[in-house]
Scaffold this motif. Structure first.
Motif, short mmCIF file in Angstrom:
data_model
loop_
_atom_site.label_atom_id
_atom_site.label_comp_id
_atom_site.label_asym_id
_atom_site.label_seq_id
_atom_site.Cartn_x
_atom_site.Cartn_y
_atom_site.Cartn_z
N GLY A 43 0.82 -1.21 0.00
CA GLY A 43 0.00 0.00 0.00
C GLY A 43 0.85 1.26 0.00
N LEU A 44 1.90 1.26 0.80
CA LEU A 44 2.80 2.43 0.83
C LEU A 44 3.52 2.60 -0.51
CD1 LEU A 44 4.35 2.10 4.40
CD2 LEU A 44 2.77 3.86 3.58
N PHE A 45 3.95 1.48 -1.08
CA PHE A 45 4.62 1.57 -2.37
C PHE A 45 3.71 2.18 -3.43
CE2 PHE A 45 5.17 -0.35 -6.58
CZ PHE A 45 6.44 0.13 -6.89
N PHE A 46 2.47 1.70 -3.52
CA PHE A 46 1.56 2.21 -4.53
C PHE A 46 1.14 3.64 -4.24
CE2 PHE A 46 0.94 -2.36 -5.46
CZ PHE A 46 1.34 -2.31 -6.79
N LEU A 47 1.05 4.02 -2.97
CA LEU A 47 0.76 5.40 -2.62
C LEU A 47 1.89 6.31 -3.10
CD1 LEU A 47 -0.90 7.56 -1.07
CD2 LEU A 47 0.56 7.03 0.90
N LEU A 48 3.13 5.92 -2.83
CA LEU A 48 4.27 6.73 -3.27
C LEU A 48 4.38 6.77 -4.79
CD1 LEU A 48 6.93 5.65 -0.62
CD2 LEU A 48 5.71 7.83 -0.76
N ALA A 49 4.16 5.64 -5.44
CA ALA A 49 4.22 5.61 -6.91
C ALA A 49 3.13 6.50 -7.50
CB ALA A 49 4.05 4.17 -7.41
N ASP A 50 1.93 6.47 -6.93
CA ASP A 50 0.84 7.30 -7.41
C ASP A 50 1.15 8.78 -7.22
OD1 ASP A 50 -1.88 7.70 -8.42
OD2 ASP A 50 -2.33 8.34 -6.36
N GLN A 51 1.70 9.12 -6.07
CA GLN A 51 2.05 10.52 -5.81
C GLN A 51 3.14 10.99 -6.77
OE1 GLN A 51 0.54 12.66 -3.64
NE2 GLN A 51 -0.90 10.98 -3.37
N LEU A 52 4.12 10.16 -7.03
CA LEU A 52 5.20 10.51 -7.95
C LEU A 52 4.67 10.70 -9.37
CD1 LEU A 52 8.24 10.93 -8.45
CD2 LEU A 52 8.37 8.48 -8.93
N ILE A 53 3.86 9.78 -9.83
CA ILE A 53 3.28 9.89 -11.18
C ILE A 53 2.39 11.12 -11.28
CG2 ILE A 53 1.68 8.79 -12.80
CD1 ILE A 53 2.83 6.08 -11.82
N SER A 54 1.61 11.39 -10.24
CA SER A 54 0.75 12.57 -10.23
C SER A 54 1.58 13.84 -10.30
CB SER A 54 -0.10 12.57 -8.96
OG SER A 54 -0.85 13.75 -8.86
N TRP A 55 2.67 13.88 -9.57
CA TRP A 55 3.55 15.06 -9.58
C TRP A 55 4.19 15.25 -10.96
CZ3 TRP A 55 9.01 15.36 -9.98
CH2 TRP A 55 9.52 16.62 -9.76
N VAL A 56 4.66 14.17 -11.58
CA VAL A 56 5.28 14.25 -12.90
C VAL A 56 4.27 14.71 -13.95
CG1 VAL A 56 6.35 12.89 -14.76
CG2 VAL A 56 7.12 12.59 -12.40
N VAL A 57 3.07 14.15 -13.94
CA VAL A 57 2.04 14.54 -14.90
C VAL A 57 1.65 16.00 -14.69
CG1 VAL A 57 -0.35 14.15 -15.60
CG2 VAL A 57 1.16 12.21 -15.29
N GLY A 58 1.51 16.41 -13.44
CA GLY A 58 1.19 17.80 -13.14
C GLY A 58 2.28 18.73 -13.62
N LEU A 59 3.53 18.32 -13.46
CA LEU A 59 4.67 19.12 -13.90
C LEU A 59 4.67 19.22 -15.43
CD1 LEU A 59 7.17 20.55 -12.72
CD2 LEU A 59 8.44 18.45 -13.17
N LEU A 60 4.42 18.11 -16.12
CA LEU A 60 4.42 18.11 -17.57
C LEU A 60 3.28 18.92 -18.16
CD1 LEU A 60 5.34 14.39 -18.33
CD2 LEU A 60 6.78 16.40 -18.67
N LEU A 61 2.14 18.89 -17.52
CA LEU A 61 0.98 19.60 -18.04
C LEU A 61 0.82 20.99 -17.45
CD1 LEU A 61 -1.62 16.69 -18.02
CD2 LEU A 61 -0.27 17.52 -19.95
N SER A 62 1.71 21.37 -16.57
CA SER A 62 1.72 22.67 -15.90
C SER A 62 0.37 22.98 -15.26
CB SER A 62 2.09 23.78 -16.89
OG SER A 62 3.37 23.55 -17.42
N ILE A 63 -0.18 22.01 -14.57
CA ILE A 63 -1.46 22.18 -13.89
C ILE A 63 -1.26 22.98 -12.61
CG2 ILE A 63 -3.33 20.95 -12.68
CD1 ILE A 63 -3.03 18.76 -14.74
N ARG A 64 -0.14 22.84 -12.02
CA ARG A 64 0.11 23.51 -10.74
C ARG A 64 0.19 24.96 -10.91
NH1 ARG A 64 3.68 19.89 -6.80
NH2 ARG A 64 2.28 18.15 -6.81
#
Length: 64
Positions: A43-64
């Motif tokens: 669960g911790l692994f998938f939580l961290l992986a999800d957060q990392l992927i979310s951060w990368v996608v947000g960075l690429l799409l400049s949503i932040r």
């Protein structure tokens, strides 16, 4: 192979379950603790992986 009647089937099932070596209380406890720990780690692994992927996608799409 002919199918046995229901009474013969239940007798065969009972004979086979008598041959089973059932785990002891200690073995069940250890296995249960191991499963719980591995579920928490997964669960911790998938939580961290999800957060990392979310951060990368947000960075690429400049949503932040």
């Amino acid at each position: 192979m002919a199918r046995p009647n229901p009474i013969q089937f239940l007798q065969q099932v009972r004979q086979e379950t008598a041959k089973v070596t059932w785990p002891g209380r200690n073995e069940v406890l250890i296995s249960t603790v191991m499963v719980i720990i591995l579920v928490i780690l997964a669960g911790l692994f998938f939580l961290l992986a999800d957060q990392l992927i979310s951060w990368v996608v947000g960075l690429l799409l400049s949503i932040r």
